[in-house]
Write a protein that holds these residues in place. Structure first.
Motif, PDB file in Angstrom:
ATOM      1  N   GLY A  59     132.607  97.012   9.873  1.00 37.90           N
ATOM      2  CA  GLY A  59     133.315  97.293   8.315  1.00 37.90           C
ATOM      3  C   GLY A  59     133.027  96.454   7.394  1.00 37.90           C
ATOM      4  N   LYS A  60     132.974  95.031   8.053  1.00 39.63           N
ATOM      5  CA  LYS A  60     133.340  93.881   6.934  1.00 39.63           C
ATOM      6  C   LYS A  60     131.608  93.712   6.481  1.00 39.63           C
ATOM      7  CE  LYS A  60     136.895  91.184   8.914  1.00 39.63           C
ATOM      8  NZ  LYS A  60     137.181  89.871   9.600  1.00 39.63           N
ATOM      9  N   ARG A  61     130.775  94.208   7.168  1.00 43.48           N
ATOM     10  CA  ARG A  61     129.415  94.148   6.665  1.00 43.48           C
ATOM     11  C   ARG A  61     128.762  95.446   6.207  1.00 43.48           C
ATOM     12  NH1 ARG A  61     126.009  90.956  11.019  1.00 43.48           N
ATOM     13  NH2 ARG A  61     124.421  91.002   9.340  1.00 43.48           N
ATOM     14  N   TRP A  62     129.274  96.527   6.319  1.00 43.71           N
ATOM     15  CA  TRP A  62     128.883  97.673   5.911  1.00 43.71           C
ATOM     16  C   TRP A  62     129.692  98.388   4.887  1.00 43.71           C
ATOM     17  CZ3 TRP A  62     123.881  98.726   7.255  1.00 43.71           C
ATOM     18  CH2 TRP A  62     123.476 100.162   6.932  1.00 43.71           C
ATOM     19  N   ARG A  63     128.956  98.842   3.633  1.00 36.52           N
ATOM     20  CA  ARG A  63     129.818  99.319   2.794  1.00 36.52           C
ATOM     21  C   ARG A  63     130.188 100.755   2.767  1.00 36.52           C
ATOM     22  NH1 ARG A  63     126.329  97.694  -2.509  1.00 36.52           N
ATOM     23  NH2 ARG A  63     124.812  97.134  -0.666  1.00 36.52           N
ATOM     24  N   ASN A  64     129.125 101.696   3.280  1.00 37.45           N
ATOM     25  CA  ASN A  64     129.335 103.217   3.482  1.00 37.45           C
ATOM     26  C   ASN A  64     130.285 103.439   4.621  1.00 37.45           C
ATOM     27  OD1 ASN A  64     129.265 105.866   3.741  1.00 37.45           O
ATOM     28  ND2 ASN A  64     126.752 106.204   3.302  1.00 37.45           N
ATOM     29  N   ALA A 107     121.452  95.571  11.149  1.00 35.96           N
ATOM     30  CA  ALA A 107     120.231  95.359  10.280  1.00 35.96           C
ATOM     31  C   ALA A 107     119.180  96.393  10.752  1.00 35.96           C
ATOM     32  CB  ALA A 107     119.552  94.153  10.977  1.00 35.96           C
ATOM     33  N   ASP A 108     119.350  97.213  11.920  1.00 34.40           N
ATOM     34  CA  ASP A 108     118.580  98.493  12.016  1.00 34.40           C
ATOM     35  C   ASP A 108     119.021  99.287  11.353  1.00 34.40           C
ATOM     36  OD1 ASP A 108     117.159  97.053  14.004  1.00 34.40           O
ATOM     37  OD2 ASP A 108     118.176  97.855  15.672  1.00 34.40           O
ATOM     38  N   ALA A 109     120.323  99.555  11.314  1.00 39.85           N
ATOM     39  CA  ALA A 109     120.862 100.623  10.377  1.00 39.85           C
ATOM     40  C   ALA A 109     120.380 100.293   8.610  1.00 39.85           C
ATOM     41  CB  ALA A 109     122.314 100.776  10.196  1.00 39.85           C
ATOM     42  N   ALA A 110     120.492  99.183   8.258  1.00 35.73           N
ATOM     43  CA  ALA A 110     119.885  98.680   6.794  1.00 35.73           C
ATOM     44  C   ALA A 110     118.625  99.139   6.769  1.00 35.73           C
ATOM     45  CB  ALA A 110     120.522  97.234   6.586  1.00 35.73           C
ATOM     46  N   ARG A 111     117.854  98.786   7.677  1.00 39.33           N
ATOM     47  CA  ARG A 111     116.305  99.088   7.601  1.00 39.33           C
ATOM     48  C   ARG A 111     116.150 100.550   7.392  1.00 39.33           C
ATOM     49  NH1 ARG A 111     115.555  94.587  10.614  1.00 39.33           N
ATOM     50  NH2 ARG A 111     115.684  95.611  12.807  1.00 39.33           N
TER      51      ARG A 111
END
Length: 198
Positions: free
Chosen positions: A53-58, A99-103
């Protein structure tokens, strides 16, 4: 007024206790103790939600990423060395899944376009019949097959398979600029071929 060093020491002590507890639970889980493994996973869950939650906006994606982390922990749990700290091992897995989710999001957004008003898919009140759709598909297939091999490959990779420019570039060995030109020319040729047929 509370003493910040006391709070810090208490926080460290709580973290050290959790570290030791999770390390022991993982060691027991590696030895086949399903109860210990279940306890470990349930205790990790709120921490993982907070970390992601701290690193992911959505907010809608957080639970999916947390589940990816848990699946990864499950599949590589045999690689954990109980002689080493557990939390850094867990946080490394978490960082990789984030990182995988961001990619995935970046790759998806590279192939999507946002529009204010959705265009109409047909002008009249009636939709096309199955036969008309089949005829259209056959015309598109014919126009595609009439393209030179390089243009056909670019269209198949980027428009049919949905690869990004970077992915198609790696697969074909062509530069991104060259692929852009190839796709543009292929689309123009297909439009002209389709206009002639319709």
């Amino acid at each position: 007024m509370s003493d910040p060093t006391t709070n810090d020491a208490r926080g460290r002590s709580r973290s050290d206790t959790r570290e030791e507890r999770w390390r022991n639970l993982m060691r027991a889980a590696q030895d086949g103790d399903q109860t210990a493994y279940s306890i470990l996973l349930s205790e990790m869950l709120p921490i993982l939600r907070a970390v992601v939650g701290k690193r992911w906006r959505n907010r809608q994606d957080i639970e999916d990423i947390v589940q990816d982390v848990l699946l990864s922990v499950h599949s590589v749990r045999h690689t954990y060395d109980p002689g080493r700290p557990f939390l850094p091992w867990l946080m490394t897995i978490s960082a990789r899944r984030i990182a995988d989710a961001a990619r995935r999001v970046h790759s998806r957004s590279a192939n999507e376009t946002t529009v204010e008003i959705m265009p109409e898919t047909f002008a009249g009140d009636e939709t096309k019949t199955f036969e008309q759709v089949s005829d259209d598909q056959e015309l598109v297939r014919t126009a595609l097959m009439a393209l030179p091999a390089g243009q056909r490959q670019a269209i198949e990779l980027m428009k049919l398979q949905g690869l990004s420019l970077q992915e198609a570039s790696k697969q074909t060995g062509k530069s991104i600029a060259s692929l852009k030109v190839t796709v543009h020319r292929a689309m123009k040729a297909m439009r002209q071929a389709l206009k002639g047929e319709m």
